[in-house]
Design an enzyme around this catalytic site. Sequence first.
Site, PDB file in Angstrom:
ATOM      1  N   HIS A  60       0.856  -1.186   0.000  1.00 37.70           N
ATOM      2  CA  HIS A  60       0.000   0.000   0.000  1.00 37.70           C
ATOM      3  C   HIS A  60       0.889   1.232   0.000  1.00 37.70           C
ATOM      4  O   HIS A  60       1.953   1.243   0.625  1.00 37.70           O
ATOM      5  CB  HIS A  60      -0.889   0.027   1.258  1.00 37.70           C
ATOM      6  CG  HIS A  60      -2.063   0.935   1.129  1.00 37.70           C
ATOM      7  ND1 HIS A  60      -1.986   2.282   1.386  1.00 37.70           N
ATOM      8  CD2 HIS A  60      -3.325   0.704   0.734  1.00 37.70           C
ATOM      9  CE1 HIS A  60      -3.160   2.835   1.186  1.00 37.70           C
ATOM     10  NE2 HIS A  60      -3.994   1.915   0.780  1.00 37.70           N
TER      11      HIS A  60
ATOM     12  N   ASP B   4      -8.052  -5.214  -0.080  1.00 37.39           N
ATOM     13  CA  ASP B   4      -8.500  -6.044  -1.209  1.00 37.39           C
ATOM     14  C   ASP B   4      -8.141  -7.508  -1.054  1.00 37.39           C
ATOM     15  O   ASP B   4      -8.637  -8.347  -1.811  1.00 37.39           O
ATOM     16  CB  ASP B   4      -7.890  -5.503  -2.508  1.00 37.39           C
ATOM     17  CG  ASP B   4      -8.403  -4.115  -2.821  1.00 37.39           C
ATOM     18  OD1 ASP B   4      -7.591  -3.193  -2.966  1.00 37.39           O
ATOM     19  OD2 ASP B   4      -9.641  -3.959  -2.855  1.00 37.39           O
TER      20      ASP B   4
HETATM   21  C1  SDX Z   1      -6.207   0.213  -2.969  1.00 35.75           C
HETATM   22  O1  SDX Z   1      -4.267   4.634  -1.949  1.00 35.75           O
HETATM   23  C2  SDX Z   1      -5.295   4.035  -1.346  1.00 35.75           C
HETATM   24  O2  SDX Z   1      -5.746   4.402  -0.285  1.00 35.75           O
HETATM   25  C3  SDX Z   1      -5.879   2.855  -2.135  1.00 35.75           C
HETATM   26  C4  SDX Z   1      -6.928   2.027  -1.391  1.00 35.75           C
HETATM   27  C5  SDX Z   1      -8.201   2.821  -1.134  1.00 35.75           C
HETATM   28  O3  SDX Z   1      -8.935   2.437  -0.221  1.00 35.75           O
HETATM   29  O4  SDX Z   1      -8.482   3.739  -1.947  1.00 35.75           O
HETATM   30  O5  SDX Z   1      -6.408   1.539  -0.173  1.00 35.75           O
HETATM   31  C6  SDX Z   1      -7.363   0.830  -2.264  1.00 35.75           C
HETATM   32  O6  SDX Z   1      -5.972   0.550  -4.106  1.00 35.75           O
HETATM   33  C7  SDX Z   1      -5.339  -0.766  -2.233  1.00 35.75           C
HETATM   34  C8  SDX Z   1      -4.141  -1.273  -3.099  1.00 35.75           C
HETATM   35  C9  SDX Z   1      -4.635  -2.373  -4.028  1.00 35.75           C
HETATM   36  N1  SDX Z   1      -3.582  -2.741  -4.995  1.00 35.75           N
HETATM   37  C10 SDX Z   1      -2.964  -3.940  -4.898  1.00 35.75           C
HETATM   38  O7  SDX Z   1      -3.162  -4.759  -3.990  1.00 35.75           O
HETATM   39  C11 SDX Z   1      -2.001  -4.221  -6.051  1.00 35.75           C
HETATM   40  C12 SDX Z   1      -0.705  -4.840  -5.515  1.00 35.75           C
HETATM   41  N2  SDX Z   1      -0.001  -3.768  -4.789  1.00 35.75           N
HETATM   42  C13 SDX Z   1       1.104  -3.093  -5.441  1.00 35.75           C
HETATM   43  O8  SDX Z   1       0.963  -2.943  -6.831  1.00 35.75           O
HETATM   44  C14 SDX Z   1       1.565  -1.843  -4.672  1.00 35.75           C
HETATM   45  O9  SDX Z   1       1.766  -2.237  -3.382  1.00 35.75           O
HETATM   46  C15 SDX Z   1       0.705  -0.587  -4.694  1.00 35.75           C
HETATM   47  C16 SDX Z   1       0.416  -0.133  -6.074  1.00 35.75           C
HETATM   48  C17 SDX Z   1      -0.560  -0.784  -3.937  1.00 35.75           C
HETATM   49  C18 SDX Z   1       1.523   0.512  -3.984  1.00 35.75           C
HETATM   50  O10 SDX Z   1       2.644   0.700  -4.732  1.00 35.75           O
HETATM   51  P1  SDX Z   1       3.667   1.918  -4.444  1.00 35.75           P
HETATM   52  O11 SDX Z   1       3.301   2.699  -3.268  1.00 35.75           O
HETATM   53  O12 SDX Z   1       3.894   2.640  -5.700  1.00 35.75           O
HETATM   54  O13 SDX Z   1       4.904   1.111  -3.984  1.00 35.75           O
HETATM   55  P2  SDX Z   1       6.006   0.578  -4.948  1.00 35.75           P
HETATM   56  O14 SDX Z   1       5.401  -0.044  -6.168  1.00 35.75           O
HETATM   57  O15 SDX Z   1       7.020   1.644  -5.125  1.00 35.75           O
HETATM   58  O16 SDX Z   1       6.585  -0.625  -4.054  1.00 35.75           O
HETATM   59  C19 SDX Z   1       7.660  -0.425  -3.172  1.00 35.75           C
HETATM   60  C20 SDX Z   1       8.474  -1.708  -3.309  1.00 35.75           C
HETATM   61  C21 SDX Z   1       8.858  -2.007  -4.760  1.00 35.75           C
HETATM   62  O17 SDX Z   1      10.072  -2.744  -4.724  1.00 35.75           O
HETATM   63  P3  SDX Z   1      11.456  -1.887  -5.039  1.00 35.75           P
HETATM   64  O18 SDX Z   1      11.281  -1.268  -6.407  1.00 35.75           O
HETATM   65  O19 SDX Z   1      11.580  -0.891  -3.919  1.00 35.75           O
HETATM   66  O20 SDX Z   1      12.540  -2.960  -5.018  1.00 35.75           O
HETATM   67  O21 SDX Z   1       7.675  -2.832  -2.900  1.00 35.75           O
HETATM   68  C22 SDX Z   1       7.462  -3.712  -4.004  1.00 35.75           C
HETATM   69  C23 SDX Z   1       7.786  -2.945  -5.262  1.00 35.75           C
HETATM   70  O22 SDX Z   1       8.279  -3.821  -6.265  1.00 35.75           O
HETATM   71  N3  SDX Z   1       6.039  -4.100  -3.972  1.00 35.75           N
HETATM   72  C24 SDX Z   1       5.600  -5.340  -4.214  1.00 35.75           C
HETATM   73  C25 SDX Z   1       4.203  -5.257  -4.040  1.00 35.75           C
HETATM   74  N4  SDX Z   1       3.852  -4.005  -3.717  1.00 35.75           N
HETATM   75  C26 SDX Z   1       4.988  -3.282  -3.684  1.00 35.75           C
HETATM   76  N5  SDX Z   1       6.232  -6.483  -4.553  1.00 35.75           N
HETATM   77  C27 SDX Z   1       5.453  -7.577  -4.724  1.00 35.75           C
HETATM   78  N6  SDX Z   1       4.093  -7.596  -4.563  1.00 35.75           N
HETATM   79  C28 SDX Z   1       3.443  -6.455  -4.236  1.00 35.75           C
HETATM   80  N7  SDX Z   1       2.110  -6.447  -4.100  1.00 35.75           N
END
Ligand code: SDX
Length: 427
Positions: A304, A361
């Site tokens: 998140h 989710d």
């Molecule tokens: C919602 O914003 C809100 O409030 C949203 C929400 C709401 O109520 O409105 O809470 C609803 O959208 C919840 C999120 C649902 N999405 C998912 O579950 C999709 C899977 N999650 C990821 O795609 C990710 O965690 C995000 C998009 C939710 C957040 O991504 P960020 O903040 O841009 O973080 P990032 O991609 O920069 O990740 C930081 C690190 C990265 O690794 P590095 O590049 O630092 O090496 O963490 C890793 C990412 O690769 N990472 C994951 C991961 N999420 C982040 N690695 C594997 N699996 C994951 N799910």
Amino acid sequence: MEDTAKIEFAGKTYEIPVIVGTEGEKAIDIQALRQKTGLITYDPGFGNTGSCKSAITFMDGEKGILRYRGIPIEELAEFATFKETSYLLINGKLPNQAELNRFSVLLNDHSLVHEDMQHFYQSFPRASHPMGILSSMVNALRSFYPELQTMEEEINITVTRLLAKVRTMAAMSYKISRGHRVIYPRPDLAYTANFLNMMFDSPVRPYIIDNDVARALEVFWILHADHEQNCSTSAVRVVGSGRVNLYAAISAGISALWGPLHGGANQAVIEMLTQAYEKNIPVRRLVERAKDKKDPFRLMGFGHRVYKAYDPRAKIIKKWCHTLLDKLRISDPLLEIAMELEEIALKDDYFIQKHLYPNVDFYSGIVLRTIGFPTNMFTVLFAIGRLPGWIAQWKESMDDPDWRLSRPRQIYIGSPQYDYIPVEKRD
Ligand code: SDX
């Protein structure tokens, strides 16, 4: 407490005011930064950028705290109705009995959809995704209800109309997509039970409303009702900043929510768990793929932008998975896989170091599928829950003296100037 920050640039020192929020969070106020220093800020994804001051929702991502207008989400999920929560978010306080009664009457009075709108549904291909239909139909409401939004009363009618009709429109898209008769809202049913009845009642098999099922859906909606400046709420605010009508701003929010990184994740989680179950993919394999930088696979429902602790909403919805499955005497293999996935991931250094926990989710789809919703309706259900939050945020932005047309700047990295080349002289 520091109320200014200092920037040193090109031999000069600039004092920048600092804003402090109710809970002590601080922001440098850069509204005059470019004018003072010639500098702009660079923050793709706005992870470090506050777009507004808001009194609606407070989140503490490090502590896993979520409050609507100061009330903890745990208490609202335990004691409130979705109608009360919607009123709280939009009006800033819980309704007294008279206000609640009036709100209920208005929601009932506006719950029907113009009969001509059914023709729109008939024109969509049967396989259309309900999120695309909902976004289009909400935008179309403007054509049927073109009142100006200048007077407070008219805005309140439009708000109530949206809250009342969105359920009916969602249920209509489901029924029509299956070639079934549209079921109309009933004045004798409460908000959530009414929606369940519109979704699942049938002339040949009357739908029996189970109170635990209705409460599970109501808690799902309460948990999704607002979440400060997330992607879709920001879309509503940005589109609304052009002073477009509320229907168009909400339609933009629905479109923004659709994506699998945002609200579409609840559908993506079930698809991920279903594939693991049907293809017998070991859970550890999913965790390894999620950690592999070369693999675009992400653990859906994990991570998140704000929560770097367990999403408080996920804790509540996880409990409802067990309550509902036990009540309906159903065992769902996807829940077992989800729980094993959570157990392995939360002990894995990759997830620990990156503060990746289940978000709302991760378990919500299991509740929805237990109730009987098709997977492609999950994000529509999220949108129905988020609607009061979008409306509250839109209203707050319209009343905010600081709020202006949203128009970010950029850093240009394209070609320096060069002259036009006639086509015969080009390579
Ligand atoms: C919602 O914003 C809100 O409030 C949203 C929400 C709401 O109520 O409105 O809470 C609803 O959208 C919840 C999120 C649902 N999405 C998912 O579950 C999709 C899977 N999650 C990821 O795609 C990710 O965690 C995000 C998009 C939710 C957040 O991504 P960020 O903040 O841009 O973080 P990032 O991609 O920069 O990740 C930081 C690190 C990265 O690794 P590095 O590049 O630092 O090496 O963490 C890793 C990412 O690769 N990472 C994951 C991961 N999420 C982040 N690695 C594997 N699996 C994951 N799910």
